[in-house]
Each structure stands twice: as structure tokens, then as C-alpha cells.
Design a protein around this motif. Structure first.
Motif, PDB file in Angstrom:
ATOM      1  N   ASP A  30     -20.546 -39.614 -62.340  1.00 44.36           N
ATOM      2  CA  ASP A  30     -19.255 -39.671 -61.676  1.00 44.36           C
ATOM      3  C   ASP A  30     -19.400 -39.043 -60.292  1.00 44.36           C
ATOM      4  N   GLU A  31     -18.508 -39.427 -59.418  1.00 45.51           N
ATOM      5  CA  GLU A  31     -18.573 -38.990 -58.025  1.00 45.51           C
ATOM      6  C   GLU A  31     -17.226 -38.431 -57.596  1.00 45.51           C
ATOM      7  N   LEU A  32     -17.270 -37.279 -56.947  1.00 44.17           N
ATOM      8  CA  LEU A  32     -16.073 -36.707 -56.342  1.00 44.17           C
ATOM      9  C   LEU A  32     -16.357 -36.514 -54.860  1.00 44.17           C
ATOM     10  N   ARG A  33     -15.573 -37.178 -54.024  1.00 47.28           N
ATOM     11  CA  ARG A  33     -15.775 -37.105 -52.583  1.00 47.28           C
ATOM     12  C   ARG A  33     -14.719 -36.201 -51.969  1.00 47.28           C
ATOM     13  N   LEU A  34     -15.175 -35.199 -51.216  1.00 52.17           N
ATOM     14  CA  LEU A  34     -14.288 -34.296 -50.494  1.00 52.17           C
ATOM     15  C   LEU A  34     -14.417 -34.545 -48.997  1.00 52.17           C
ATOM     16  N   ASN A  35     -13.325 -34.456 -48.286  1.00 52.36           N
ATOM     17  CA  ASN A  35     -13.319 -34.741 -46.859  1.00 52.36           C
ATOM     18  C   ASN A  35     -13.784 -33.526 -46.073  1.00 52.36           C
ATOM     19  N   LEU A  36     -14.914 -33.654 -45.403  1.00 57.16           N
ATOM     20  CA  LEU A  36     -15.507 -32.543 -44.685  1.00 57.16           C
ATOM     21  C   LEU A  36     -14.606 -32.050 -43.565  1.00 57.16           C
ATOM     22  N   ASP A  37     -14.743 -30.749 -43.282  1.00 58.79           N
ATOM     23  CA  ASP A  37     -14.095 -30.138 -42.111  1.00 58.79           C
ATOM     24  C   ASP A  37     -12.579 -30.328 -42.097  1.00 58.79           C
ATOM     25  N   THR A  38     -11.975 -30.250 -43.270  1.00 57.25           N
ATOM     26  CA  THR A  38     -10.522 -30.330 -43.373  1.00 57.25           C
ATOM     27  C   THR A  38     -10.014 -29.123 -44.154  1.00 57.25           C
ATOM     28  N   PRO A  39      -8.746 -28.742 -43.987  1.00 57.51           N
ATOM     29  CA  PRO A  39      -8.200 -27.646 -44.801  1.00 57.51           C
ATOM     30  C   PRO A  39      -8.319 -27.924 -46.293  1.00 57.51           C
ATOM     31  N   GLU A  40      -8.166 -29.185 -46.678  1.00 58.38           N
ATOM     32  CA  GLU A  40      -8.263 -29.535 -48.098  1.00 58.38           C
ATOM     33  C   GLU A  40      -9.668 -29.267 -48.634  1.00 58.38           C
ATOM     34  N   PHE A  41     -10.677 -29.571 -47.805  1.00 58.20           N
ATOM     35  CA  PHE A  41     -12.053 -29.304 -48.228  1.00 58.20           C
ATOM     36  C   PHE A  41     -12.237 -27.819 -48.516  1.00 58.20           C
ATOM     37  N   PHE A  42     -11.803 -26.987 -47.605  1.00 57.63           N
ATOM     38  CA  PHE A  42     -12.022 -25.556 -47.765  1.00 57.63           C
ATOM     39  C   PHE A  42     -11.179 -24.972 -48.895  1.00 57.63           C
ATOM     40  N   GLU A  43     -10.059 -25.611 -49.202  1.00 64.67           N
ATOM     41  CA  GLU A  43      -9.253 -25.193 -50.345  1.00 64.67           C
ATOM     42  C   GLU A  43      -9.913 -25.553 -51.662  1.00 64.67           C
ATOM     43  N   GLN A  44     -10.578 -26.715 -51.720  1.00 66.14           N
ATOM     44  CA  GLN A  44     -11.087 -27.240 -52.980  1.00 66.14           C
ATOM     45  C   GLN A  44     -12.541 -26.887 -53.272  1.00 66.14           C
ATOM     46  N   ILE A  45     -13.358 -26.709 -52.233  1.00 65.99           N
ATOM     47  CA  ILE A  45     -14.796 -26.636 -52.459  1.00 65.99           C
ATOM     48  C   ILE A  45     -15.203 -25.460 -53.339  1.00 65.99           C
ATOM     49  N   GLY A  46     -14.466 -24.352 -53.272  1.00 68.00           N
ATOM     50  CA  GLY A  46     -14.806 -23.196 -54.091  1.00 68.00           C
ATOM     51  C   GLY A  46     -14.712 -23.462 -55.582  1.00 68.00           C
ATOM     52  N   ARG A  47     -13.922 -24.448 -55.971  1.00 66.24           N
ATOM     53  CA  ARG A  47     -13.817 -24.824 -57.388  1.00 66.24           C
ATOM     54  C   ARG A  47     -15.086 -25.483 -57.882  1.00 66.24           C
ATOM     55  N   TRP A  48     -15.819 -26.091 -56.959  1.00 62.69           N
ATOM     56  CA  TRP A  48     -16.942 -26.931 -57.357  1.00 62.69           C
ATOM     57  C   TRP A  48     -18.312 -26.355 -57.012  1.00 62.69           C
ATOM     58  N   SER A  49     -18.387 -25.615 -55.930  1.00 60.75           N
ATOM     59  CA  SER A  49     -19.695 -25.209 -55.416  1.00 60.75           C
ATOM     60  C   SER A  49     -19.758 -23.716 -55.143  1.00 60.75           C
ATOM     61  N   PRO A  50     -20.714 -23.002 -55.737  1.00 57.10           N
ATOM     62  CA  PRO A  50     -20.848 -21.569 -55.451  1.00 57.10           C
ATOM     63  C   PRO A  50     -21.262 -21.286 -54.022  1.00 57.10           C
ATOM     64  N   THR A  51     -21.875 -22.263 -53.359  1.00 55.59           N
ATOM     65  CA  THR A  51     -22.265 -22.091 -51.960  1.00 55.59           C
ATOM     66  C   THR A  51     -21.193 -22.604 -50.994  1.00 55.59           C
ATOM     67  N   ARG A  52     -20.107 -23.165 -51.543  1.00 58.41           N
ATOM     68  CA  ARG A  52     -19.019 -23.738 -50.754  1.00 58.41           C
ATOM     69  C   ARG A  52     -19.527 -24.848 -49.831  1.00 58.41           C
ATOM     70  N   SER A  53     -20.495 -25.599 -50.329  1.00 54.79           N
ATOM     71  CA  SER A  53     -21.050 -26.715 -49.575  1.00 54.79           C
ATOM     72  C   SER A  53     -21.325 -27.869 -50.517  1.00 54.79           C
ATOM     73  N   VAL A  54     -21.521 -29.052 -49.952  1.00 55.01           N
ATOM     74  CA  VAL A  54     -21.902 -30.229 -50.726  1.00 55.01           C
ATOM     75  C   VAL A  54     -23.297 -30.668 -50.278  1.00 55.01           C
ATOM     76  N   PRO A  55     -24.007 -31.344 -51.185  1.00 54.11           N
ATOM     77  CA  PRO A  55     -23.627 -31.798 -52.516  1.00 54.11           C
ATOM     78  C   PRO A  55     -23.791 -30.688 -53.559  1.00 54.11           C
ATOM     79  N   VAL A  56     -23.166 -30.933 -54.691  1.00 50.71           N
ATOM     80  CA  VAL A  56     -23.357 -30.066 -55.852  1.00 50.71           C
ATOM     81  C   VAL A  56     -23.251 -30.939 -57.101  1.00 50.71           C
TER      82      VAL A  56
END
Length: 219
Positions: A30-56
Motif C-alpha cells: 500500500d502507498e501513502l503519499r504526503l505533500n512535501l513542504d506543506t503544513p499538512e506534511f509536518f503535521e502528519q509525518i511524525g505519525r509515520w516516520s521517526p526521522t520525520r522524513s520520507v520514505p518510510v
């Protein structure tokens, strides 16, 4: 089913690497795409990635960031070792090339960021980026001469080393980087892959824009 969290397909060079490897070898995910360099990205990425970066990659409780780590895991988990050449020497030099790609070529990254929708417009880069370009083509030539028998890719069959350099191919195409015959043949083989065509088709219709990247143009 494994979940691969990625950034925008048009811009996220690190996301392309494991995505291409998994898709080419037919690994279901499965694939989850987050929009880079947006407030939504920075709000959501911590749920998915311990490094707060993609890919994970998420797989049965395992949370694995970093494109190369994901490729290595995929090679052992699903590919039965097919991600690397079977020959010891070829495998060694392929790994060395991947390590150089993973940690180097800073000028290329900064001055020619991946933008799959881009078409050449005369934009040019400085001598530091050109040195990276020259070194990359030297690496590709060495791999093809010494270990490319039996296929069209860097070590013959498509593998991790090709996936790790795939974003460079996108950069070379988009910025009109002059390529020698060996580099051009490899880029042509890579862009003919159904998996890469799928990625580029998706990138072409993404609505999001990163202004700093899109604004790069000839002056």
C-alpha cells in the motif's frame, strides 16, 4: 500488507528509489503519499516516520525509514537476493556506487532537484555540479563495462543500484544534461521500465507545486 509512505512523485527523489524497486519486482504494498513542504506534511509525518522524513516502510510492526535501508530489507524479505548482482565483485562495486550516491553529490542535489515534469530550457549549473555529473557518468560507465553483461542495466539485470540512481536519470532528462552513449543507453533502458513509466505518469498529473523547484530556469 506493507505500507510505503512517500512524498510527491514529481519531487521526492528518495521516495522513488524503494518504490521503483518494489514495483518492478512485483512486491505488493500500500502507498501513502504526503505533500512535501506543506503544513499538512509536518503535521502528519511524525505519525509515520521517526526521522520525520520520507520514505518510510511499515511492515508487520517494523518501521523502517531511509531509502537504502528499505531496499536492503526488501531484498532480503521479498526478492531472494535479486536486488544485488550474484557475482561477488559485481555486488561489491554496485554497493560502493550506491554508498557514494547515498551520501554524496550534494551540488547535483541542490542545483538540479528532481522535477519529473521538467523539460530542458537552457538552465545551467556550476562546476561543482558538473563534477558530480562527470563522476556519476564515470561510475555508470565502469559498472556497464565491467559488470553489465547480460542485460541493459548497470550490472546487467535491474537491481538496487539502478533504483538508487533512478532520480539522477530524472534530473539528467529534465535539465538536459549532456550524456555519453553509455549513460544515454542506461537512461533509455530505465525509462522504458513499466514501473518507472507508472511513476512518471502519476507525477505528471499531481496538482501540487514546490515553487522553489519549479522556478529554476535559464537566466
Amino acid at each position: 500488507m506493507p505500507l510505503l509512505v512517500i512524498g510527491n512523485k514529481n519531487y521526492s527523489s528518495w521516495s522513488l528509489r524503494p518504490w521503483l524497486l518494489l514495483r518492478h519486482f512485483g512486491v505488493a504494498f500500500d502507498e501513502l503519499r504526503l505533500n512535501l513542504d506543506t503544513p499538512e506534511f509536518f503535521e502528519q509525518i511524525g505519525r509515520w516516520s521517526p526521522t520525520r522524513s520520507v520514505p518510510v516502510l511499515h511492515d508487520e510492526g517494523l518501521v523502517l525509514p531511509d531509502s537504502l535501508a528499505i531496499c536492503e530489507y526488501a531484498n532480503e524479505r521479498w526478492l531472494d537476493g535479486r536486488g544485488w548482482p550474484a557475482d561477488l565483485r559485481a555486488r561489491a562495486v554496485a554497493r560502493a556506487a550506491v554508498a557514494e550516491m547515498h551520501s554524496g553529490f550534494r551540488a547535483l542535489r541542490l542545483q538540479l532537484p528532481m522535477n519529473c515534469r521538467r523539460v530542458p530550457d537552457g538552465y545551467r549549473w556550476d562546476e561543482k555540479a558538473q563534477a558530480d555529473i562527470d563522476r556519476i557518468q564515470q561510475l555508470w560507465g565502469q559498472l556497464r563495462r565491467e559488470h553489465g553483461q547480460g542485460g541493459d542495466f548497470l550490472c546487467g539485470a535491474f537491481g538496487i543500484v539502478d533504483a538508487m540512481f533512478a532520480p539522477v536519470a530524472m534530473r539528467f532528462i529534465g535539465y538536459g544534461v549532456p550524456m555519453d552513449a553509455t549513460a544515454r543507453a542506461w537512461v533509455d533502458a530505465l525509462t522504458a521500465l513499466p514501473a518507472l513509466r507508472e511513476w512518471r505518469d502519476a507525477a505528471a498529473i499531481e496538482p501540487e507545486r514546490i515553487e522553489a523547484t519549479d522556478a529554476l530556469a535559464a537566466t
